[in-house]
Every structure is written in structure tokens, then in C-alpha cells.
Design a protein around this motif. Structure first.
Motif, PDB file in Angstrom:
ATOM      1  N   ARG A 196      34.061  34.497  48.540  1.00  0.00           N
ATOM      2  CA  ARG A 196      33.796  35.813  49.321  1.00  0.00           C
ATOM      3  C   ARG A 196      33.070  36.601  48.185  1.00  0.00           C
ATOM      4  O   ARG A 196      33.734  36.777  46.817  1.00  0.00           O
ATOM      5  CB  ARG A 196      34.925  36.393  49.873  1.00  0.00           C
ATOM      6  CG  ARG A 196      35.952  37.066  48.979  1.00  0.00           C
ATOM      7  CD  ARG A 196      37.078  37.600  49.907  1.00  0.00           C
ATOM      8  NE  ARG A 196      38.347  37.993  49.003  1.00  0.00           N
ATOM      9  CZ  ARG A 196      39.298  38.653  49.593  1.00  0.00           C
ATOM     10  NH1 ARG A 196      39.458  38.422  51.075  1.00  0.00           N
ATOM     11  NH2 ARG A 196      40.391  38.873  48.709  1.00  0.00           N
ATOM     12  N   GLN A 197      32.270  37.795  48.688  1.00  0.00           N
ATOM     13  CA  GLN A 197      31.663  38.684  47.844  1.00  0.00           C
ATOM     14  C   GLN A 197      31.723  40.166  48.602  1.00  0.00           C
ATOM     15  O   GLN A 197      31.066  40.392  49.497  1.00  0.00           O
ATOM     16  CB  GLN A 197      30.389  38.374  47.385  1.00  0.00           C
ATOM     17  CG  GLN A 197      29.809  39.312  46.242  1.00  0.00           C
ATOM     18  CD  GLN A 197      28.371  38.744  45.672  1.00  0.00           C
ATOM     19  OE1 GLN A 197      27.846  37.816  46.226  1.00  0.00           O
ATOM     20  NE2 GLN A 197      28.237  39.333  44.693  1.00  0.00           N
ATOM     21  N   ALA A 198      32.650  40.927  48.163  1.00  0.00           N
ATOM     22  CA  ALA A 198      32.497  42.334  48.532  1.00  0.00           C
ATOM     23  C   ALA A 198      31.528  43.135  47.766  1.00  0.00           C
ATOM     24  O   ALA A 198      30.974  42.802  46.940  1.00  0.00           O
ATOM     25  CB  ALA A 198      33.957  42.870  48.207  1.00  0.00           C
ATOM     26  N   PRO A 199      31.260  44.315  48.757  1.00  0.00           N
ATOM     27  CA  PRO A 199      30.062  45.234  48.089  1.00  0.00           C
ATOM     28  C   PRO A 199      30.287  45.494  46.591  1.00  0.00           C
ATOM     29  O   PRO A 199      31.444  46.096  46.488  1.00  0.00           O
ATOM     30  CB  PRO A 199      30.136  46.353  49.149  1.00  0.00           C
ATOM     31  CG  PRO A 199      30.606  45.661  50.532  1.00  0.00           C
ATOM     32  CD  PRO A 199      31.707  44.832  49.937  1.00  0.00           C
ATOM     33  N   GLY A 200      29.454  45.428  45.942  1.00  0.00           N
ATOM     34  CA  GLY A 200      29.622  45.901  44.359  1.00  0.00           C
ATOM     35  C   GLY A 200      30.368  45.112  43.617  1.00  0.00           C
ATOM     36  O   GLY A 200      30.688  45.654  42.596  1.00  0.00           O
ATOM     37  N   LYS A 201      30.893  44.001  44.075  1.00  0.00           N
ATOM     38  CA  LYS A 201      31.777  43.115  43.454  1.00  0.00           C
ATOM     39  C   LYS A 201      31.214  41.599  43.185  1.00  0.00           C
ATOM     40  O   LYS A 201      30.432  41.283  43.970  1.00  0.00           O
ATOM     41  CB  LYS A 201      32.959  42.985  43.923  1.00  0.00           C
ATOM     42  CG  LYS A 201      33.917  44.295  44.053  1.00  0.00           C
ATOM     43  CD  LYS A 201      35.246  44.185  44.735  1.00  0.00           C
ATOM     44  CE  LYS A 201      35.917  45.549  44.598  1.00  0.00           C
ATOM     45  NZ  LYS A 201      37.382  45.344  45.076  1.00  0.00           N
ATOM     46  N   GLU A 202      31.831  41.132  42.179  1.00  0.00           N
ATOM     47  CA  GLU A 202      31.336  39.715  42.095  1.00  0.00           C
ATOM     48  C   GLU A 202      31.927  38.848  43.159  1.00  0.00           C
ATOM     49  O   GLU A 202      32.912  38.956  43.485  1.00  0.00           O
ATOM     50  CB  GLU A 202      31.825  39.106  40.670  1.00  0.00           C
ATOM     51  CG  GLU A 202      31.043  39.833  39.319  1.00  0.00           C
ATOM     52  CD  GLU A 202      31.606  39.423  38.010  1.00  0.00           C
ATOM     53  OE1 GLU A 202      30.848  39.773  37.000  1.00  0.00           O
ATOM     54  OE2 GLU A 202      32.234  38.368  38.016  1.00  0.00           O
ATOM     55  N   ARG A 203      31.137  37.758  43.122  1.00  0.00           N
ATOM     56  CA  ARG A 203      31.858  36.741  44.129  1.00  0.00           C
ATOM     57  C   ARG A 203      33.015  35.999  43.686  1.00  0.00           C
ATOM     58  O   ARG A 203      33.223  35.672  42.419  1.00  0.00           O
ATOM     59  CB  ARG A 203      30.742  35.612  44.257  1.00  0.00           C
ATOM     60  CG  ARG A 203      31.090  34.538  45.723  1.00  0.00           C
ATOM     61  CD  ARG A 203      29.641  33.715  45.693  1.00  0.00           C
ATOM     62  NE  ARG A 203      28.705  34.488  46.145  1.00  0.00           N
ATOM     63  CZ  ARG A 203      27.296  33.969  46.666  1.00  0.00           C
ATOM     64  NH1 ARG A 203      27.431  32.570  46.701  1.00  0.00           N
ATOM     65  NH2 ARG A 203      26.500  34.840  46.865  1.00  0.00           N
ATOM     66  N   GLU A 204      34.212  36.057  44.482  1.00  0.00           N
ATOM     67  CA  GLU A 204      35.193  35.321  43.941  1.00  0.00           C
ATOM     68  C   GLU A 204      35.684  34.282  44.971  1.00  0.00           C
ATOM     69  O   GLU A 204      35.529  34.113  46.158  1.00  0.00           O
ATOM     70  CB  GLU A 204      36.426  36.495  44.098  1.00  0.00           C
ATOM     71  CG  GLU A 204      36.856  37.086  45.486  1.00  0.00           C
ATOM     72  CD  GLU A 204      37.982  38.019  45.403  1.00  0.00           C
ATOM     73  OE1 GLU A 204      38.596  38.019  44.162  1.00  0.00           O
ATOM     74  OE2 GLU A 204      38.281  38.350  46.399  1.00  0.00           O
ATOM     75  N   TRP A 205      36.284  33.381  44.139  1.00  0.00           N
ATOM     76  CA  TRP A 205      37.049  32.269  44.807  1.00  0.00           C
ATOM     77  C   TRP A 205      38.224  32.676  45.716  1.00  0.00           C
ATOM     78  O   TRP A 205      39.024  33.309  45.460  1.00  0.00           O
ATOM     79  CB  TRP A 205      37.482  31.086  43.977  1.00  0.00           C
ATOM     80  CG  TRP A 205      38.357  30.179  44.627  1.00  0.00           C
ATOM     81  CD1 TRP A 205      37.876  29.115  45.306  1.00  0.00           C
ATOM     82  CD2 TRP A 205      39.836  29.765  44.417  1.00  0.00           C
ATOM     83  NE1 TRP A 205      38.816  28.115  45.491  1.00  0.00           N
ATOM     84  CE2 TRP A 205      40.023  28.655  45.137  1.00  0.00           C
ATOM     85  CE3 TRP A 205      40.920  30.629  43.808  1.00  0.00           C
ATOM     86  CZ2 TRP A 205      41.320  28.279  44.990  1.00  0.00           C
ATOM     87  CZ3 TRP A 205      41.964  30.126  43.907  1.00  0.00           C
ATOM     88  CH2 TRP A 205      42.333  28.732  44.703  1.00  0.00           C
ATOM     89  N   VAL A 206      38.224  31.852  46.930  1.00  0.00           N
ATOM     90  CA  VAL A 206      39.352  32.148  48.169  1.00  0.00           C
ATOM     91  C   VAL A 206      40.199  31.077  48.027  1.00  0.00           C
ATOM     92  O   VAL A 206      41.333  31.185  48.008  1.00  0.00           O
ATOM     93  CB  VAL A 206      38.625  32.856  49.299  1.00  0.00           C
ATOM     94  CG1 VAL A 206      39.669  33.097  50.437  1.00  0.00           C
ATOM     95  CG2 VAL A 206      37.806  33.809  49.293  1.00  0.00           C
ATOM     96  N   ALA A 207      39.660  29.731  48.457  1.00  0.00           N
ATOM     97  CA  ALA A 207      40.421  28.758  48.810  1.00  0.00           C
ATOM     98  C   ALA A 207      39.693  27.542  48.404  1.00  0.00           C
ATOM     99  O   ALA A 207      38.434  27.494  48.745  1.00  0.00           O
ATOM    100  CB  ALA A 207      40.873  28.859  50.188  1.00  0.00           C
ATOM    101  N   SER A 208      40.336  26.312  48.447  1.00  0.00           N
ATOM    102  CA  SER A 208      39.718  24.858  48.429  1.00  0.00           C
ATOM    103  C   SER A 208      40.606  24.001  49.017  1.00  0.00           C
ATOM    104  O   SER A 208      41.808  24.168  49.380  1.00  0.00           O
ATOM    105  CB  SER A 208      39.605  24.497  46.748  1.00  0.00           C
ATOM    106  OG  SER A 208      38.809  25.348  46.198  1.00  0.00           O
TER     107      SER A 208
END
Length: 112
Positions: A38-50
Motif C-alpha cells: 500500500r501507498q499512503a499520500p506522501g509516503k513510500e509504498r510499504e509491504w502489507v502481507a504475503s
């Protein structure tokens, strides 16, 4: 070609639930590990689940552990993300990923 198409995003109030889905095509889905980011406004893309190719091994980021659950259906070639107890901090564009291929993303907005 490899294609991932996310769906299920939307707007929900804090404490609510959403279920995201990702439909896969163009590769042998049952052999592929899958992930959500996921990527929130103004933030880097981050891993959520695999989830591994069999569906038996799953991992979740600490920030969503106990609230989100990743799963897959190898017959339908889909991977899902059940999101419960949503918080405003979960607002982001959610992406499905396998190897080097990303979907187009689906927007999730959590707001009162």
C-alpha cells in the motif's frame, strides 16, 4: 502477458471492513507467491502481507497483524485481503504484486 487487476476498494468509516481482491492472469498462478502493498499520500509504498504459492504460509506487517488477512484461491486465480477494524491510517492505494509485476491499485479511504 502477466496481469494483475485489483478490486474491492472504497470508502469506509473507522472500525469498518473491506475485502480486496486481485485477479491474476498470464502466468502459472498456483506456483507464484503473492503480496499486497500500500501507498499512503506522501509516503513510500510499504509491504502489507504475503502468501506463498500453496496458501499455507502467510505473513503480515505488524501494523495490520490481527486486523488484515491475506488468502488465495488457486482455482479462481485470485488473492484477497480481508481488512477488518480499519483505521484512518489504513487509507492508501493498495497494490497486488507478484515478482516484478504490480497491479494498477485500488483506493481505500477510511474516514469518519
Amino acid at each position: 502477458q502477466v496481469q494483475l487487476v485489483e478490486s474491492g476498494g472504497g470508502s469506509v468509516r473507522p472500525g469498518g471492513s473491506l475485502k480486496l481482491s486481485c485477479a491474476a492472469s498470464g502466468f502459472i498462478f498456483s506456483l507464484a507467491n503473492m503480496s499486497w502493498y500500500r501507498q499512503a499520500p506522501g509516503k513510500e509504498r510499504e509491504w502489507v502481507a504475503s502468501i506463498d504459492s500453496t496458501g499455507r504460509i502467510t505473513k503480515h506487517a505488524d501494523s495490520v497483524k490481527g486486523r488484515f488477512t491475506i488468502s488465495r484461491d488457486n482455482y479462481k486465480k485470485t488473492v484477497s485481503l480481508q481488512m477488518n477494524s480499519l483505521e484512518t491510517e489504513d487509507t492508501a492505494v493498495y497494490y497486488c504484486k507478484t515478482r516484478n509485476t504490480w497491479g494498477q491499485g485500488t483506493q481505500v479511504t477510511v474516514s469518519s
